[in-house]
Motif scaffolding. Structure first.
Motif, PDB file in Angstrom:
ATOM      1  N   ILE A  98     152.751  68.628  61.178  1.00  0.00           N
ATOM      2  CA  ILE A  98     153.272  70.106  61.178  1.00  0.00           C
ATOM      3  C   ILE A  98     152.611  70.943  59.789  1.00  0.00           C
ATOM      4  CG2 ILE A  98     155.201  71.438  61.678  1.00  0.00           C
ATOM      5  CD1 ILE A  98     156.500  70.631  62.478  1.00  0.00           C
ATOM      6  N   GLY A  99     151.914  71.835  59.344  1.00  0.00           N
ATOM      7  CA  GLY A  99     151.725  72.215  58.364  1.00  0.00           C
ATOM      8  C   GLY A  99     151.671  73.514  57.616  1.00  0.00           C
ATOM      9  N   SER A 100     152.379  74.003  56.518  1.00  0.00           N
ATOM     10  CA  SER A 100     152.168  75.495  56.314  1.00  0.00           C
ATOM     11  C   SER A 100     150.934  75.552  55.338  1.00  0.00           C
ATOM     12  CB  SER A 100     153.026  75.853  55.467  1.00  0.00           C
ATOM     13  OG  SER A 100     153.627  76.904  55.326  1.00  0.00           O
ATOM     14  N   GLN A 101     149.896  76.481  55.572  1.00  0.00           N
ATOM     15  CA  GLN A 101     149.069  76.755  54.677  1.00  0.00           C
ATOM     16  C   GLN A 101     148.767  78.505  54.454  1.00  0.00           C
ATOM     17  OE1 GLN A 101     145.341  74.166  54.979  1.00  0.00           O
ATOM     18  NE2 GLN A 101     143.959  76.511  54.854  1.00  0.00           N
ATOM     19  N   ALA A 102     148.141  78.966  53.452  1.00  0.00           N
ATOM     20  CA  ALA A 102     148.084  80.489  53.330  1.00  0.00           C
ATOM     21  C   ALA A 102     146.218  80.331  54.036  1.00  0.00           C
ATOM     22  CB  ALA A 102     147.705  81.122  51.598  1.00  0.00           C
ATOM     23  N   HIS A 103     146.452  81.343  54.972  1.00  0.00           N
ATOM     24  CA  HIS A 103     145.085  81.359  55.257  1.00  0.00           C
ATOM     25  C   HIS A 103     143.615  81.401  53.909  1.00  0.00           C
ATOM     26  CE1 HIS A 103     147.998  82.882  58.675  1.00  0.00           C
ATOM     27  NE2 HIS A 103     146.772  82.079  59.513  1.00  0.00           N
ATOM     28  N   GLY A 104     144.103  82.262  53.566  1.00  0.00           N
ATOM     29  CA  GLY A 104     143.270  82.538  51.791  1.00  0.00           C
ATOM     30  C   GLY A 104     142.417  81.218  51.543  1.00  0.00           C
ATOM     31  N   TYR A 105     143.357  80.243  52.169  1.00  0.00           N
ATOM     32  CA  TYR A 105     143.144  78.825  50.613  1.00  0.00           C
ATOM     33  C   TYR A 105     141.248  78.651  51.498  1.00  0.00           C
ATOM     34  CZ  TYR A 105     147.325  78.943  48.116  1.00  0.00           C
ATOM     35  OH  TYR A 105     148.168  79.599  47.115  1.00  0.00           O
ATOM     36  N   THR A 106     141.223  78.718  52.236  1.00  0.00           N
ATOM     37  CA  THR A 106     140.305  78.373  53.459  1.00  0.00           C
ATOM     38  C   THR A 106     139.184  79.464  53.362  1.00  0.00           C
ATOM     39  OG1 THR A 106     141.478  78.494  55.231  1.00  0.00           O
ATOM     40  CG2 THR A 106     141.022  76.227  53.872  1.00  0.00           C
ATOM     41  N   SER A 107     137.828  79.628  52.634  1.00  0.00           N
ATOM     42  CA  SER A 107     137.704  81.050  52.787  1.00  0.00           C
ATOM     43  C   SER A 107     136.853  81.142  54.079  1.00  0.00           C
ATOM     44  CB  SER A 107     137.227  81.100  51.440  1.00  0.00           C
ATOM     45  OG  SER A 107     136.074  82.350  51.604  1.00  0.00           O
ATOM     46  N   GLY A 108     136.834  82.431  54.212  1.00  0.00           N
ATOM     47  CA  GLY A 108     136.147  82.315  56.175  1.00  0.00           C
ATOM     48  C   GLY A 108     136.483  81.957  57.153  1.00  0.00           C
ATOM     49  N   ARG A 109     137.639  80.911  57.269  1.00  0.00           N
ATOM     50  CA  ARG A 109     137.359  80.080  58.550  1.00  0.00           C
ATOM     51  C   ARG A 109     138.505  81.303  59.011  1.00  0.00           C
ATOM     52  NH1 ARG A 109     139.803  79.061  62.588  1.00  0.00           N
ATOM     53  NH2 ARG A 109     140.592  76.444  63.130  1.00  0.00           N
ATOM     54  N   PHE A 110     139.604  81.991  58.314  1.00  0.00           N
ATOM     55  CA  PHE A 110     140.139  83.273  59.344  1.00  0.00           C
ATOM     56  C   PHE A 110     140.161  84.281  59.531  1.00  0.00           C
ATOM     57  CE2 PHE A 110     143.064  78.613  58.618  1.00  0.00           C
ATOM     58  CZ  PHE A 110     142.947  78.477  60.067  1.00  0.00           C
ATOM     59  N   PRO A 111     138.659  84.865  59.695  1.00  0.00           N
ATOM     60  CA  PRO A 111     138.923  86.543  59.104  1.00  0.00           C
ATOM     61  C   PRO A 111     139.357  87.696  59.557  1.00  0.00           C
ATOM     62  CG  PRO A 111     136.640  85.307  60.695  1.00  0.00           C
ATOM     63  CD  PRO A 111     137.287  84.303  60.277  1.00  0.00           C
ATOM     64  N   LEU A 112     139.191  87.306  60.544  1.00  0.00           N
ATOM     65  CA  LEU A 112     139.928  88.209  62.169  1.00  0.00           C
ATOM     66  C   LEU A 112     141.728  88.391  61.205  1.00  0.00           C
ATOM     67  CD1 LEU A 112     138.410  87.994  65.168  1.00  0.00           C
ATOM     68  CD2 LEU A 112     138.298  89.247  63.656  1.00  0.00           C
ATOM     69  N   ILE A 179     140.797  87.466  36.894  1.00  0.00           N
ATOM     70  CA  ILE A 179     142.007  87.231  37.501  1.00  0.00           C
ATOM     71  C   ILE A 179     141.706  86.606  38.718  1.00  0.00           C
ATOM     72  CG2 ILE A 179     143.711  89.170  39.459  1.00  0.00           C
ATOM     73  CD1 ILE A 179     143.090  90.057  35.936  1.00  0.00           C
ATOM     74  N   ARG A 180     142.919  85.692  38.986  1.00  0.00           N
ATOM     75  CA  ARG A 180     142.559  84.438  40.162  1.00  0.00           C
ATOM     76  C   ARG A 180     143.066  85.658  41.343  1.00  0.00           C
ATOM     77  NH1 ARG A 180     147.292  83.390  43.915  1.00  0.00           N
ATOM     78  NH2 ARG A 180     146.497  81.296  44.551  1.00  0.00           N
ATOM     79  N   ARG A 181     142.231  85.232  42.118  1.00  0.00           N
ATOM     80  CA  ARG A 181     141.828  85.736  43.844  1.00  0.00           C
ATOM     81  C   ARG A 181     142.305  84.746  44.522  1.00  0.00           C
ATOM     82  NH1 ARG A 181     137.142  84.775  47.603  1.00  0.00           N
ATOM     83  NH2 ARG A 181     138.106  82.533  47.981  1.00  0.00           N
ATOM     84  N   PRO A 182     143.978  85.417  45.377  1.00  0.00           N
ATOM     85  CA  PRO A 182     144.470  84.442  46.773  1.00  0.00           C
ATOM     86  C   PRO A 182     143.010  83.703  48.097  1.00  0.00           C
ATOM     87  CG  PRO A 182     145.506  86.189  45.805  1.00  0.00           C
ATOM     88  CD  PRO A 182     144.393  86.155  45.254  1.00  0.00           C
ATOM     89  N   SER A 183     142.745  85.162  47.797  1.00  0.00           N
ATOM     90  CA  SER A 183     141.874  85.640  49.398  1.00  0.00           C
ATOM     91  C   SER A 183     140.853  86.450  49.287  1.00  0.00           C
ATOM     92  CB  SER A 183     142.650  85.613  50.196  1.00  0.00           C
ATOM     93  OG  SER A 183     142.372  87.149  50.385  1.00  0.00           O
ATOM     94  N   ALA A 184     139.498  85.897  50.029  1.00  0.00           N
ATOM     95  CA  ALA A 184     138.282  86.537  50.237  1.00  0.00           C
ATOM     96  C   ALA A 184     139.124  88.175  50.156  1.00  0.00           C
ATOM     97  CB  ALA A 184     137.993  85.951  51.217  1.00  0.00           C
ATOM     98  N   VAL A 185     140.234  88.498  50.549  1.00  0.00           N
ATOM     99  CA  VAL A 185     140.029  89.765  50.799  1.00  0.00           C
ATOM    100  C   VAL A 185     140.388  90.354  49.141  1.00  0.00           C
ATOM    101  CG1 VAL A 185     141.967  91.397  51.283  1.00  0.00           C
ATOM    102  CG2 VAL A 185     141.166  89.773  53.531  1.00  0.00           C
ATOM    103  N   ALA A 186     141.284  89.389  48.991  1.00  0.00           N
ATOM    104  CA  ALA A 186     141.476  90.491  47.349  1.00  0.00           C
ATOM    105  C   ALA A 186     140.839  90.349  46.375  1.00  0.00           C
ATOM    106  CB  ALA A 186     143.151  89.120  47.022  1.00  0.00           C
ATOM    107  N   GLY A 187     139.629  88.949  46.499  1.00  0.00           N
ATOM    108  CA  GLY A 187     138.438  88.629  45.718  1.00  0.00           C
ATOM    109  C   GLY A 187     137.950  89.931  45.871  1.00  0.00           C
ATOM    110  N   ASP A 188     137.373  90.719  46.691  1.00  0.00           N
ATOM    111  CA  ASP A 188     136.890  91.548  47.017  1.00  0.00           C
ATOM    112  C   ASP A 188     137.331  93.131  46.138  1.00  0.00           C
ATOM    113  OD1 ASP A 188     135.316  90.360  49.225  1.00  0.00           O
ATOM    114  OD2 ASP A 188     135.295  91.327  50.424  1.00  0.00           O
ATOM    115  N   ILE A 189     138.946  92.981  46.791  1.00  0.00           N
ATOM    116  CA  ILE A 189     138.846  94.273  45.650  1.00  0.00           C
ATOM    117  C   ILE A 189     139.191  93.701  44.255  1.00  0.00           C
ATOM    118  CG2 ILE A 189     141.457  95.319  45.788  1.00  0.00           C
ATOM    119  CD1 ILE A 189     141.432  94.603  48.521  1.00  0.00           C
ATOM    120  N   ILE A 190     139.271  92.990  43.432  1.00  0.00           N
ATOM    121  CA  ILE A 190     139.367  92.832  41.791  1.00  0.00           C
ATOM    122  C   ILE A 190     138.001  93.106  41.754  1.00  0.00           C
ATOM    123  CG2 ILE A 190     139.348  90.171  40.973  1.00  0.00           C
ATOM    124  CD1 ILE A 190     141.519  89.239  42.080  1.00  0.00           C
TER     125      ILE A 190
END
Length: 350
Positions: A98-112, A179-190
């Motif tokens: 079992i594992g728990s991960q933030a989706h944003g830690y693997t850029s492009g893996r969970f775009p939807l 600025i630290r970007r946690p995900s691609a979404v936040a990265g685009d906004i930053i």
């Protein structure tokens, strides 16, 4: 005639042995059904974090109780068993159960899935977690998890802006900042604000701020105290800048090999109820952490509705459209998922 009694005795003995053998097999089977199966659960949150203490530990105990001790969940916090950015893959491949991960830690893996992180969709952890679980259960984003068995989705509260050396009042103030970007979404906004996004796992944030690798970060309030960021930052812009999507997933093989009654134990401790439970914990600790910053004397300004704020509206919408366009170019229906996410947002509003 003299042999008849001997034969009878031999037959009785043989039957007796057969009976003993069957009894032994039955006992072995019964004993086997009572054996304990240990599931190794890896995540990146510190052992002292609210989610580990108030969600994962009680969840593990509930699994053990409901299974009458036949299932045991061993927790491995602080990314000690798998690195934060490969935990999903570790679970999918069976390195962990079992594992728990933030989706944003693997850029492009969970775009939807990460469309649910876009600004303006949510104002709380509970709302975002509900959105994510809804989109998974109705099949909107389920195709991104075919190699694993999702137990539940969850989310942090909205990520505010925290910095070490100046207060961010408008997007203009972010120009030139790292600025630290946690995900691609936040990265685009930053990036749309004129700042330089820097990708770092949460566990590396403290030393990166301390060494000046970054000037600030977008982080939920609860995480500010969990990762001790409050020791280094004293300027805070309380704005729902983005949300961070996360999941708890199980190796499909580890799930499939369980007997049906133990699968039911896992199933009954999965889904929407868990997504909302995490939300309640995060929302509570977000409030506590915000008040702690105020009590400490930090500078805090409020931007509660940035999509209707003249300074923030333009850059946030620009970042949103860039992300949706990038996903559309992959041949995915980003706009359709965004509309479903907005509908889920309304339905999940607390």
């Amino acid at each position: 005639m003299k042999f008849a009694p001997l034969f009878s005795i031999g037959a009785i003995a043989a039957l007796s042995l057969i009976g003993c053998s069957n009894q032994s097999d039955g006992d072995a089977s019964a004993m086997s059904s009572q054996e304990t199966t240990t599931l190794r659960f890896s995540h990146f949150w510190p052992a002292t974090s609210s989610i580990n203490k108030e969600v994962f530990e009680p969840w593990a105990k509930q699994i053990e109780t409901d299974s009458n001790g036949r299932l045991k969940v061993e927790l491995y916090p602080s990314a000690t068993l798998s690195k934060a950015d490969v935990t999903y893959e570790a679970a999918a491949k069976g390195t962990i159960d079992i594992g728990s991960q933030a989706h944003g830690y693997t850029s492009g893996r969970f775009p939807l899935t990460q469309i649910a992180e876009l600004p303006g969709l949510s104002s709380s952890s509970t709302q975002t977690g509900c959105m994510l679980q809804t989109l998974y259960e109705d099949g909107t984003i389920a195709s991104e998890y075919k190699d694993s068995h999702i137990l539940f989705m969850y989310a942090t509260g909205p990520g505010a802006l925290h910095s070490t050396n100046k207060l961010i009042r408008t997007p203009e103030d972010m120009k030139g900042m790292r600025i630290r970007r946690p995900s691609a979404v936040a990265g685009d906004i930053i990036e749309s604000m004129g700042a330089s996004p820097v990708g770092l796992p949460a566990n590396d944030m403290y030393t990166s701020l301390q060494r000046g690798v970054v000037d600030g970060l977008s982080f939920p309030w609860e995480a500010v105290t969990t990762f001790k960021i409050d020791e280094l930052t004293k300027y805070h812009t309380n704005i729902p800048f983005y949300s961070s999507a996360l999941m708890v997933t199980m190796n499909q093989g580890s799930y499939d090999k369980l007997p049906d009654d133990l699968k039911k134990v896992i199933d009954s401790n999965s889904g929407m109820a868990l997504a909302k439970k995490v939300g309640e914990v995060f929302d509570k600790h977000d409030d506590i952490a915000l008040q702690a910053a105020i009590d400490k004397g930090d500078q805090v300004i409020e931007v509660p509705d940035p999509l209707n704020d003249p300074d923030w509206k333009g850059p946030l919408e620009k970042g949103t459209q860039k992300y949706l366009s990038d996903v559309n170019t992959l041949g995915l229906d980003a706009d359709g998922v965004y509309e479903k996410a907005k509908a889920a947002s309304i339905a999940c509003k607390v």
